[in-house]
Design a protein around this motif. Structure first.
Motif, PDB file in Angstrom:
ATOM      1  N   TYR A   1      44.403  29.339   9.672  1.00  0.00           N
ATOM      2  CA  TYR A   1      44.195  28.269   8.690  1.00  0.00           C
ATOM      3  C   TYR A   1      45.502  27.587   8.300  1.00  0.00           C
ATOM      4  O   TYR A   1      45.565  26.358   8.201  1.00  0.00           O
ATOM      5  CB  TYR A   1      43.512  28.848   7.447  1.00  0.00           C
ATOM      6  CG  TYR A   1      43.172  27.813   6.408  1.00  0.00           C
ATOM      7  CD1 TYR A   1      42.232  26.818   6.666  1.00  0.00           C
ATOM      8  CD2 TYR A   1      43.778  27.832   5.148  1.00  0.00           C
ATOM      9  CE1 TYR A   1      41.905  25.867   5.713  1.00  0.00           C
ATOM     10  CE2 TYR A   1      43.451  26.891   4.189  1.00  0.00           C
ATOM     11  CZ  TYR A   1      42.516  25.905   4.464  1.00  0.00           C
ATOM     12  OH  TYR A   1      42.194  24.966   3.520  1.00  0.00           O
TER      13      TYR A   1
ATOM     14  N   ASP B   1      35.101  29.090  10.750  1.00  0.00           N
ATOM     15  CA  ASP B   1      35.341  29.388   9.340  1.00  0.00           C
ATOM     16  C   ASP B   1      34.345  28.627   8.473  1.00  0.00           C
ATOM     17  O   ASP B   1      34.515  27.436   8.208  1.00  0.00           O
ATOM     18  CB  ASP B   1      36.776  29.016   8.967  1.00  0.00           C
ATOM     19  CG  ASP B   1      37.139  29.453   7.556  1.00  0.00           C
ATOM     20  OD1 ASP B   1      36.245  29.891   6.815  1.00  0.00           O
ATOM     21  OD2 ASP B   1      38.337  29.354   7.197  1.00  0.00           O
TER      22      ASP B   1
ATOM     23  N   THR C   1      33.950  28.683   5.432  1.00  0.00           N
ATOM     24  CA  THR C   1      34.428  28.301   4.102  1.00  0.00           C
ATOM     25  C   THR C   1      35.082  26.920   4.090  1.00  0.00           C
ATOM     26  O   THR C   1      35.349  26.387   3.007  1.00  0.00           O
ATOM     27  CB  THR C   1      35.440  29.332   3.564  1.00  0.00           C
ATOM     28  OG1 THR C   1      36.639  29.289   4.347  1.00  0.00           O
ATOM     29  CG2 THR C   1      34.857  30.742   3.599  1.00  0.00           C
ATOM     30  N   VAL C   2      35.344  26.345   5.259  1.00  0.00           N
ATOM     31  CA  VAL C   2      35.878  24.977   5.298  1.00  0.00           C
ATOM     32  C   VAL C   2      34.736  24.011   4.984  1.00  0.00           C
ATOM     33  O   VAL C   2      33.726  23.976   5.684  1.00  0.00           O
ATOM     34  CB  VAL C   2      36.487  24.651   6.667  1.00  0.00           C
ATOM     35  CG1 VAL C   2      36.963  23.189   6.703  1.00  0.00           C
ATOM     36  CG2 VAL C   2      37.662  25.583   6.968  1.00  0.00           C
TER      37      VAL C   2
ATOM     38  N   ARG D   1      38.978  24.161   1.854  1.00  0.00           N
ATOM     39  CA  ARG D   1      38.042  25.272   1.796  1.00  0.00           C
ATOM     40  C   ARG D   1      37.288  25.293   0.469  1.00  0.00           C
ATOM     41  O   ARG D   1      37.721  24.693  -0.518  1.00  0.00           O
ATOM     42  CB  ARG D   1      38.799  26.604   1.926  1.00  0.00           C
ATOM     43  CG  ARG D   1      39.151  27.025   3.332  1.00  0.00           C
ATOM     44  CD  ARG D   1      39.995  28.264   3.269  1.00  0.00           C
ATOM     45  NE  ARG D   1      40.044  28.990   4.539  1.00  0.00           N
ATOM     46  CZ  ARG D   1      40.875  29.983   4.787  1.00  0.00           C
ATOM     47  NH1 ARG D   1      41.738  30.369   3.862  1.00  0.00           N
ATOM     48  NH2 ARG D   1      40.862  30.598   5.934  1.00  0.00           N
TER      49      ARG D   1
END
Length: 291
Positions: free
Chosen positions: A164, A199, A201-202, A272
């Motif tokens: 990240y 990911d 959470t992005v 995020r």
């Protein structure tokens, strides 16, 4: 806990920390983002081999209490007590710093430790105590290491190409008047897409187009918009949802340098869940805008 209780032979006056045969364990924490081999060092804390996606293997000691005085410590690979007669192998000095991770080794030294562990040896860091100046010895046990290291290697082979921190802010440069992506640009964007798709959470991708100040302001605004759209279209073609992407065009409003080449760019920033939006002008590396 005494050195005797831990199964270690401590030099006179030294405080030794390490696991004996009966309580030496290694644990693998694995994901596509990171592989970590964690070893509990009784009475001290942890020894950790860490491999983040997009980076190389490192090693660190972690302790809740600052037992070692900051400065230069000794690193050796030595035989455990049950292998008498094997000479220790000095590996040189290590920096001991303040804080919860006093020892951090980069890839070369980390791999030397791995080799020592695979050979049945114990890496040992020695540094004088914060409190009374006597030596503090932290030993890393080889017991149960080899099997978990093989699992680590399989984990490392499946890591993402980037992490990240490496892609949360990215920059695509352009030649004068151009809106074309180079092969290197496509590789950067491919890596970014691979990360975002992995990911969950992005939640948002900001794409900000910029130009230099050559030419009219109207033309520059249109050029910056086209540059931003070229990048956004590439991301969407590789599988990023259009709903995640915010495209903004700034023309020549936010130069980052007096060199025109530095200002011909599209900046990309990931956000995020739980991260606070960055309400700043688009003159930063990430190309963020107040509007």
């Amino acid at each position: 806990m005494s050195a005797l209780a831990l199964g270690l032979a401590a030099p006179s006056g030294a405080s030794s920390y390490g696991a004996g045969i009966e309580n030496s364990q290694w644990y693998l924490a694995e994901s596509v983002f990171e592989c970590s081999l964690v070893h509990e060092v009784p009475g001290y804390g942890k020894a950790v081999f860490r491999h983040r996606a997009g980076e190389r293997l490192t090693f660190f000691l972690e302790s809740a209490s600052p037992l070692m005085r900051p400065g230069r410590g000794e690193l050796v690979v030595e035989a455990p007590a049950w292998r008498p007669g094997v000479a220790p192998r000095p590996l040189g000095k290590v920096t001991v710093s303040d804080g919860h991770r006093p020892v951090l080794l980069e890839t070369r030294q980390a791999m030397v430790l791995v080799q020592g562990l695979l050979e049945g040896m114990r890496p040992t860091v020695t540094r004088e105590s914060w409190f009374d100046g006597r030596p503090v010895r932290v030993q890393v046990s080889n017991v149960n290491f080899a099997g978990q290291f093989q699992s680590y290697r399989r984990c490392a082979a499946n890591l993402l190409p980037v992490n990240y921190d490496q892609v949360r802010r990215s920059r695509i440069p352009f030649a004068s008047g151009s809106t074309s992506l180079s092969e290197a640009d496509r590789q950067l964007l491919d890596n970014l897409v691979t990360y975002v798709l992995a990911d969950s959470t992005v939640e948002r991708i900001f794409v900000d187009g910029h130009s230099d100040r050559l030419g009219s302001r109207i033309d520059n605004r249109a050029l910056s918009e086209e540059r931003a759209n070229v990048v956004a279209d590439y991301l969407k073609a590789r599988g990023i949802s259009e709903d995640m992407i915010t495209v903004r065009a700034h023309g020549d409003q936010y130069p980052v340098s007096r060199r025109p080449a530095d200002n011909r760019r599209t900046n990309i920033r990931l956000q995020r869940e739980g991260e606070r939006p960055e309400f700043q002008q688009a003159n930063g590396y990430g190309g963020d805008s107040a509007g």
